[in-house]
Motif scaffolding. Structure first.
Motif, mmCIF file in Angstrom:
data_model
loop_
_atom_site.group_PDB
_atom_site.id
_atom_site.type_symbol
_atom_site.label_atom_id
_atom_site.label_comp_id
_atom_site.label_asym_id
_atom_site.label_seq_id
_atom_site.Cartn_x
_atom_site.Cartn_y
_atom_site.Cartn_z
ATOM 1 N N GLY A 1 39.022 32.190 55.635
ATOM 2 C CA GLY A 1 39.302 31.478 54.169
ATOM 3 C C GLY A 1 40.587 30.498 53.857
ATOM 4 O O GLY A 1 39.496 29.620 52.992
ATOM 5 N N LEU A 2 41.685 30.567 54.386
ATOM 6 C CA LEU A 2 42.644 30.041 53.870
ATOM 7 C C LEU A 2 42.656 28.475 54.158
ATOM 8 O O LEU A 2 42.619 27.603 53.562
ATOM 9 C CB LEU A 2 43.712 30.165 53.321
ATOM 10 N N ALA A 3 42.659 28.815 55.722
ATOM 11 C CA ALA A 3 42.830 27.213 57.138
ATOM 12 C C ALA A 3 41.440 26.578 56.905
ATOM 13 O O ALA A 3 42.104 25.200 56.517
ATOM 14 C CB ALA A 3 43.002 28.378 58.147
ATOM 15 N N SER A 4 40.952 26.620 56.426
ATOM 16 C CA SER A 4 39.456 25.842 56.038
ATOM 17 C C SER A 4 39.541 25.140 54.653
ATOM 18 O O SER A 4 38.768 24.221 54.798
ATOM 19 C CB SER A 4 38.078 26.994 56.265
ATOM 20 N N ARG A 5 40.242 25.951 54.306
ATOM 21 C CA ARG A 5 40.584 25.288 53.119
ATOM 22 C C ARG A 5 41.811 24.624 52.485
ATOM 23 O O ARG A 5 42.172 23.400 51.695
ATOM 24 C CB ARG A 5 40.477 25.921 52.006
ATOM 25 N N GLY A 6 42.465 23.528 53.958
ATOM 26 C CA GLY A 6 43.252 23.304 53.863
ATOM 27 C C GLY A 6 44.859 24.290 52.580
ATOM 28 O O GLY A 6 45.772 23.460 52.623
ATOM 29 N N ILE A 7 44.455 25.475 52.855
ATOM 30 C CA ILE A 7 45.604 26.558 52.091
ATOM 31 C C ILE A 7 46.341 26.972 52.892
ATOM 32 O O ILE A 7 46.175 27.476 53.905
ATOM 33 C CB ILE A 7 44.895 26.871 51.469
ATOM 34 N N GLY A 8 47.577 26.507 52.721
ATOM 35 C CA GLY A 8 48.990 27.001 54.051
ATOM 36 C C GLY A 8 49.442 28.484 52.920
ATOM 37 O O GLY A 8 49.797 28.006 51.463
ATOM 38 N N ILE A 9 49.808 29.416 53.494
ATOM 39 C CA ILE A 9 51.238 30.022 53.371
ATOM 40 C C ILE A 9 52.645 29.960 53.172
ATOM 41 O O ILE A 9 53.086 29.412 54.462
ATOM 42 C CB ILE A 9 50.713 31.678 53.750
ATOM 43 N N ILE A 10 53.340 29.503 52.247
ATOM 44 C CA ILE A 10 54.574 28.863 52.421
ATOM 45 C C ILE A 10 55.635 30.872 53.177
ATOM 46 O O ILE A 10 55.857 30.386 53.802
ATOM 47 C CB ILE A 10 55.885 28.234 51.280
ATOM 48 N N ALA A 11 55.324 31.787 52.041
ATOM 49 C CA ALA A 11 56.127 32.779 52.483
ATOM 50 C C ALA A 11 55.447 34.124 51.989
ATOM 51 O O ALA A 11 54.335 33.481 51.468
ATOM 52 C CB ALA A 11 57.182 32.937 51.684
ATOM 53 N N VAL A 12 55.724 35.451 52.479
ATOM 54 C CA VAL A 12 55.167 35.869 51.516
ATOM 55 C C VAL A 12 56.091 36.984 51.584
ATOM 56 O O VAL A 12 57.169 37.622 52.476
ATOM 57 C CB VAL A 12 54.022 36.540 52.741
ATOM 58 N N ALA A 13 55.795 37.581 50.393
ATOM 59 C CA ALA A 13 57.374 39.211 49.509
ATOM 60 C C ALA A 13 56.169 40.366 50.575
ATOM 61 O O ALA A 13 55.025 40.898 50.082
ATOM 62 C CB ALA A 13 57.382 38.589 48.287
ATOM 63 N N THR A 14 57.064 41.386 51.446
ATOM 64 C CA THR A 14 56.203 42.074 52.288
ATOM 65 C C THR A 14 56.801 43.557 52.011
ATOM 66 O O THR A 14 57.967 43.341 52.681
ATOM 67 C CB THR A 14 55.565 41.780 53.099
ATOM 68 N N HIS A 15 56.109 44.938 52.069
ATOM 69 C CA HIS A 15 57.096 45.195 52.170
ATOM 70 C C HIS A 15 56.713 46.346 53.467
ATOM 71 O O HIS A 15 57.022 47.411 53.890
ATOM 72 C CB HIS A 15 56.953 47.158 51.374
ATOM 73 N N THR A 16 56.122 45.035 54.264
ATOM 74 C CA THR A 16 55.945 45.815 56.412
ATOM 75 C C THR A 16 57.145 46.541 56.661
ATOM 76 O O THR A 16 57.888 44.905 56.482
ATOM 77 C CB THR A 16 54.964 45.109 56.172
#
Length: 563
Positions: free
Chosen positions: A306-321
């Motif tokens: 859903g993000l990739a098909s719209r050309g949206i990228g993820i620069i970073a993630v703040a996660t507690h994983t």
């Protein structure tokens, strides 16, 4: 089931469905009652409130308030007081997760304008949402559940504001603590007017390429000061832990780094983003948090079509994983993770709505809407009907949902799809099991055991005992499940002691809803943990005086009004 819930190894709705199936197989739950929870008034009311909150969240209801807060509250403690009071007030009239969702963009905006450290604000605001929910029958699912249990036992449930006699003193005591105590524990002081708020607390995971002129080029991997989780060179994985391995220009690193440090590295050219994430003239960066109902929960970044098909990228993630390895695409998302998105503003707005993630800064253009008073007035009408006993809550708010759908403010198809169904399924399937605790005699046995342990048989002593039991259980088990299990026990104890059940049920609901000691007992705490980068121990440090204050005030209120 409570033990398996506490272990948090299996999804809660799977545990609940498995327990219900086992209950039917053992004859504890009649087959015809197996799915009665989906028609239970508590379940229906929770669904209705969540649908209404969706509509209120898309209006600009709080925008004017956001602009006024820095003016009317020039100091940090005043800003915190206003935000906590506003959050608690909203939570009286809606689910506490909904109240937090409405307030998060407000908190983010205010902290940026006033240059306050959001670490000192977010946890108190989360706690305020829990405290406000203590004051009305719809403030938290636990209140709805014990009200339904009382109605089943006596024919009459609690009225809309019966909880306020205990909830308001408890909430005020808790609010007094959270606007003073956390400032001693969390974060740093404000940075001063006109300066950027401190961001060094926010640690993110990002995948970057080492620039040709980066000072990191030629540096041994062990001496960079970075937390490196993976390293690739020309598409091949490098064993960077090996002594003497040096970083070269062009290497791709999966790193855990402070947000401010990442921004400085990108600005200087020491670190480069993948080509797919390079900015263009119409590119916008958006900070968004994953809410409990988001379809992204449990997904890996590389699978977000859903993000990739719209050309949206993820620069970073703040996660507690805790487990981070491979590449950024392999990172699994969870509730409270913060995504830093880049792409076309309109595309981001569509993706945010589709994925049910909450934008914090800036607000996407698709959500910038004028204030709509019709939904607000309709909701106020529903609250009035329920508060004055003109209609039961499930009917009063059902009429509000009907009005919103009929006027086009609510798309039921999208609204129902966006609900937090794992929680709702867990609630609906636990209700028949809670009824089985009473119908099979288990509640009477457990209540008898409680009577032998607790000295005396006064309403106050039994109420305080149940309050403490609920407080101990709820950090590890959903508050609705805690109320479902302890409610029949409270009714059994009241019958055995020959006293009214109301104070005991109030104590159960209150104890089930005051989870200030862990980030896992309530979704509100999980969300702000990801946003502010809190540690587990931070909740204990901040939460213990709040818990003591609330229990003390609730005990006095129970003695004065009910017991």
């Amino acid at each position: 089931m409570l033990i398996v819930f506490a272990l948090d190894r299996i999804r809660m709705e799977v545990v609940a469905l498995g327990g219900l199936g086992l209950g039917v197989a053992l004859g504890l739950v009649p087959p015809v009652q197996a799915f009665a929870g989906f028609s239970h008034p508590a379940f229906i009311t929770v669904v209705e409130i969540l649908l209404i909150v969706q509509v209120l969240g898309h209006s600009a209801i709080l925008d004017a308030v956001t602009r006024r807060i820095p003016v009317i509250a020039p100091t940090e403690i005043r800003v915190l007081t206003v935000l906590c009071l506003l959050t608690a007030t909203l939570s009286v009239f809606m689910n506490n997760i909904g109240a937090l969702a409405l307030m998060l963009p407000v908190v983010t905006s205010v902290c940026r304008v006033t240059a306050l450290d959001s670490r000192r604000i977010l946890m108190p605001v989360s706690f305020a949402a829990l405290l406000g929910g203590l004051c009305s029958v719809i403030g938290t699912p636990a209140n709805l559940i014990v009200s339904s249990q009382l109605a089943d036992a006596t024919g009459t449930g609690f009225t809309f504001f019966d909880f306020a006699w205990v909830g308001v003193p408890a909430a005020l005591a808790g609010l007094l603590v959270i606007v003073t105590w956390p400032r001693r524990i969390l974060g740093s002081k404000s940075t001063g007017a006109g300066r950027s708020p401190p961001q060094s607390f926010r640690t993110v995971v990002s995948e970057v390429q080492i620039g040709p002129r980066s000072p990191l080029a030629g540096t041994p991997a062990a001496d960079t000061g970075l937390t490196i989780h993976a390293m690739r060179r020309a598409g091949e994985n490098i064993l960077f832990q090996r002594r003497g391995t040096r970083i070269e220009a062009g290497d791709t690193l999966l790193i855990e780094i402070g947000l401010q440090e990442l921004e400085e590295g990108l600005a200087s050219g020491a670190m480069l983003l993948p080509k797919a994430l390079h900015s263009s003239a119409n590119t916008q960066r958006v900070e968004a948090v994953i809410m409990p109902e988001s379809v992204l929960v449990g997904s890996r970044i590389g699978a977000l079509e859903g993000l990739a098909s719209r050309g949206i990228g993820i620069i970073a993630v703040a996660t507690h994983t805790p487990r981070i390895e491979g590449s950024l695409a392999d990172l699994q998302l969870s509730i409270g993770d913060v995504l830093y998105l880049t792409g076309d503003p309109e595309a981001i707005g569509e993706a945010v709505e589709e994925a049910d993630i909450l934008p914090l800064w800036p607000k996407p253009q698709s959500e910038a809407a004028e204030s709509h008073w019709a939904p607000i007035l309709a909701f106020a009408g529903g609250v009035t009907f329920a508060a004055f006993g003109l209609a039961p809550p499930e009917l009063a708010f059902g009429l509000v949902v009907f009005f919103l759908a009929a006027t086009g403010s609510l798309n039921l198809r999208k609204g129902l799809a966006a609900l937090d169904w794992p929680i709702l399924i867990m609630l609906a399937t636990m209700i028949p099991l809670g009824l089985a605790v009473g119908s099979t005699g288990a509640a009477s046995v457990l209540a008898g055991g409680l009577m032998t342990i607790v000295p005396g048989q006064s309403a106050l002593v039994l109420s305080v005992a149940l309050l403490f039991v609920a407080v101990v259980i709820t950090p590890f088990v959903n508050n609705a499940s805690t109320a479902i299990i302890l409610g029949p026990i409270a009714l059994g104890a009241a019958t055995a002691a020959g006293i009214a059940p109301e104070p005991l049920l109030l104590a159960v609901a209150l104890g089930a809803s005051i989870d200030f000691l862990t980030p896992i007992g309530h979704h509100n705490n999980t969300i702000v943990m990801g946003l502010a980068g809190y540690r587990f121990v931070d909740f204990i440090k901040v939460g213990w005086p709040v818990t003591i204050a609330v229990i003390g005030a609730a005990t006095l209120a129970l003695r004065a009004w009910w017991a």
